[in-house]
Design a protein around this motif. Structure first.
Motif, mmCIF file in Angstrom:
data_model
loop_
_atom_site.group_PDB
_atom_site.id
_atom_site.type_symbol
_atom_site.label_atom_id
_atom_site.label_comp_id
_atom_site.label_asym_id
_atom_site.label_seq_id
_atom_site.Cartn_x
_atom_site.Cartn_y
_atom_site.Cartn_z
ATOM 1 N N HIS A 1 -6.349 -3.724 -2.646
ATOM 2 C CA HIS A 1 -7.681 -3.123 -2.735
ATOM 3 C C HIS A 1 -7.867 -2.611 -4.158
ATOM 4 C CE1 HIS A 1 -6.084 1.014 -2.727
ATOM 5 N NE2 HIS A 1 -5.253 0.605 -1.786
ATOM 6 N N HIS B 1 -8.649 -6.383 4.451
ATOM 7 C CA HIS B 1 -8.311 -5.054 3.946
ATOM 8 C C HIS B 1 -9.075 -4.731 2.668
ATOM 9 C CE1 HIS B 1 -5.958 -1.439 3.742
ATOM 10 N NE2 HIS B 1 -5.506 -1.729 2.527
ATOM 11 N N ASP C 1 -8.786 -4.473 10.696
ATOM 12 C CA ASP C 1 -8.557 -3.668 9.508
ATOM 13 C C ASP C 1 -9.546 -2.516 9.413
ATOM 14 O OD1 ASP C 1 -7.143 -3.486 6.747
ATOM 15 O OD2 ASP C 1 -9.276 -3.235 6.343
ATOM 16 N N ARG D 1 -0.749 -7.153 1.412
ATOM 17 C CA ARG D 1 -0.952 -6.328 2.609
ATOM 18 C C ARG D 1 -1.684 -5.007 2.345
ATOM 19 N NH1 ARG D 1 -2.863 -4.950 6.488
ATOM 20 N NH2 ARG D 1 -1.963 -4.546 8.546
ATOM 21 N N ASP D 2 -1.703 -4.543 1.090
ATOM 22 C CA ASP D 2 -2.464 -3.333 0.771
ATOM 23 C C ASP D 2 -3.282 -3.577 -0.496
ATOM 24 O OD1 ASP D 2 -3.398 -0.759 1.125
ATOM 25 O OD2 ASP D 2 -1.698 0.194 0.139
ATOM 26 N N ASP E 1 -5.421 -9.915 4.479
ATOM 27 C CA ASP E 1 -5.526 -9.378 3.116
ATOM 28 C C ASP E 1 -6.989 -9.303 2.686
ATOM 29 O OD1 ASP E 1 -3.121 -8.531 2.121
ATOM 30 O OD2 ASP E 1 -2.744 -10.280 0.869
ATOM 31 N N THR F 1 -12.829 -4.141 3.493
ATOM 32 C CA THR F 1 -13.120 -2.810 4.028
ATOM 33 C C THR F 1 -13.182 -1.785 2.908
ATOM 34 O OG1 THR F 1 -11.915 -3.372 6.050
ATOM 35 C CG2 THR F 1 -12.468 -1.068 5.719
#
Length: 326
Positions: free
Chosen positions: A205, A240, A282, A202-203, A237, A243
């Motif tokens: 990056h 995110h 997102d 979910r986060d 996912d 981006t």
């Protein structure tokens, strides 16, 4: 997240006070071991992170301590830290490279702040331009591995939460492309598309992934920050991370991740409109200028990431999404 150069004596590390936390950590480690040095880890935003060196009999041991000190995150610490502890325990039995859970005090019953103690993973965060294309491929492959984690129904994390909505989107104060932004907001006015749920970081990056090695020997050595782990669409996912890559390196890199993800065996929505929804949802959460993520990225050396540059890259990325999927 990566450590500052050198070490700082524990007594000088935190002017908020952390004597209770120190005693708790030493109790969790056990034996006659004592914390003799610590390093602040750069690149975090929600919490304070420290690498701790624990001395005593035998070789020194290294751990990482996450502590929530900002009032908003202290308020939500029980849910966030408990979720991360559960996820670390779950993933410790898989091929996903994660830290080993060593202790949890999610309500600050023993510590000065809600805290989680874990092992220190090798490697460090890499955000530089050099090698970005190679790392994007590795990120895609790692995401496929995360999404393939099988979780019993009773152990599944919460259903994903959207981080923006049409009424919450903040647009840039000055933009030459207002129609682009309006089109993007209109995309997320619809109900969320149907999806096949899976396990999400979910986060995910580049700031939450550790690397070792150089050139062709570059490898992912760890994935960190599991407090937002959720159950939802793989597209989210991928969106995110895409981006973040677009903001760090330009729209072209943000567009490459999904292609690499599919090439590695991942599965995304076959409906272009559905995939566009997740990507735009997102991207708009970063509006108007991605300053929140830019602060820790600058701490890690990306001082070129000005608000103006990030806004331009976000706009370029939205335009490219519409060109391909819209």
């Amino acid at each position: 997240m990566v450590a500052n150069e050198g070490g700082t004596l524990v007594g000088d590390v935190d002017d908020r006070g952390w004597s209770r936390t120190r005693a708790w950590v030493e109790g969790r480690v056990g034996g006659d071991r004592r914390i003799d040095a610590a390093e602040r880890l750069r690149g975090g935003w929600t919490s304070e992170m420290r690498s701790l060196r624990v001395g005593g009999t035998g070789e020194p041991q290294r751990f990482v301590l996450r502590s929530f000190v900002k009032p908003f995150f202290v308020q939500h610490a029980k849910g966030l830290l408990t979720r991360e502890a559960d996820v670390l325990s779950l993933l410790h039995r898989t091929d996903v490279p994660v830290a080993e859970l060593r202790g949890l005090d999610a309500t600050a019953a023993y510590c000065d702040h809600p805290s989680l103690l874990m092992s220190l993973l090798p490697g460090g965060v890499r955000l530089d331009e050099a090698g970005a294309e190679l790392r994007t491929g590795l990120l895609a492959r790692q995401l496929v591995g995360i999404h393939r984690v099988r979780v019993p129904a009773e152990a599944r994390p919460r259903v994903y939460q959207a981080w923006t909505s049409p009424g919450r989107v903040r647009l840039p104060g000055s933009t030459g492309r207002p129609d682009l932004w309006q089109r993007a907001v209109d995309v997320i006015r619809r109900d969320p598309p149907a999806y096949r749920p899976c396990f999400l970081h979910r986060d995910f990056h580049p700031g939450n992934v550790l690397f070792t090695g150089q050139g062709a020997r570059t490898e992912i050595s760890g994935v960190v920050d599991w407090v937002e782990t959720s159950w939802g669409p793989a597209d989210l996912d991928v969106a995110h991370c895409s981006t973040a890559l677009a903001l760090l390196y330009g729209a072209h890199e943000g567009m490459r991740l999904a292609d690499s993800y599919l090439a590695c065996g991942g599965t995304l929505s076959e409906d272009p409109a559905a995939h566009l929804y997740w990507r735009v949802l997102d991207a708009l959460a970063f509006a108007p200028d991605a300053e929140k993520v830019a602060v820790p990225w600058r701490e890690l050396g990306r001082t070129d990431l000005t608000s103006a540059l990030l806004t331009g890259r976000l706009e370029d990325y939205l335009a490219e999404l519409f060109r391909r999927f819209g």
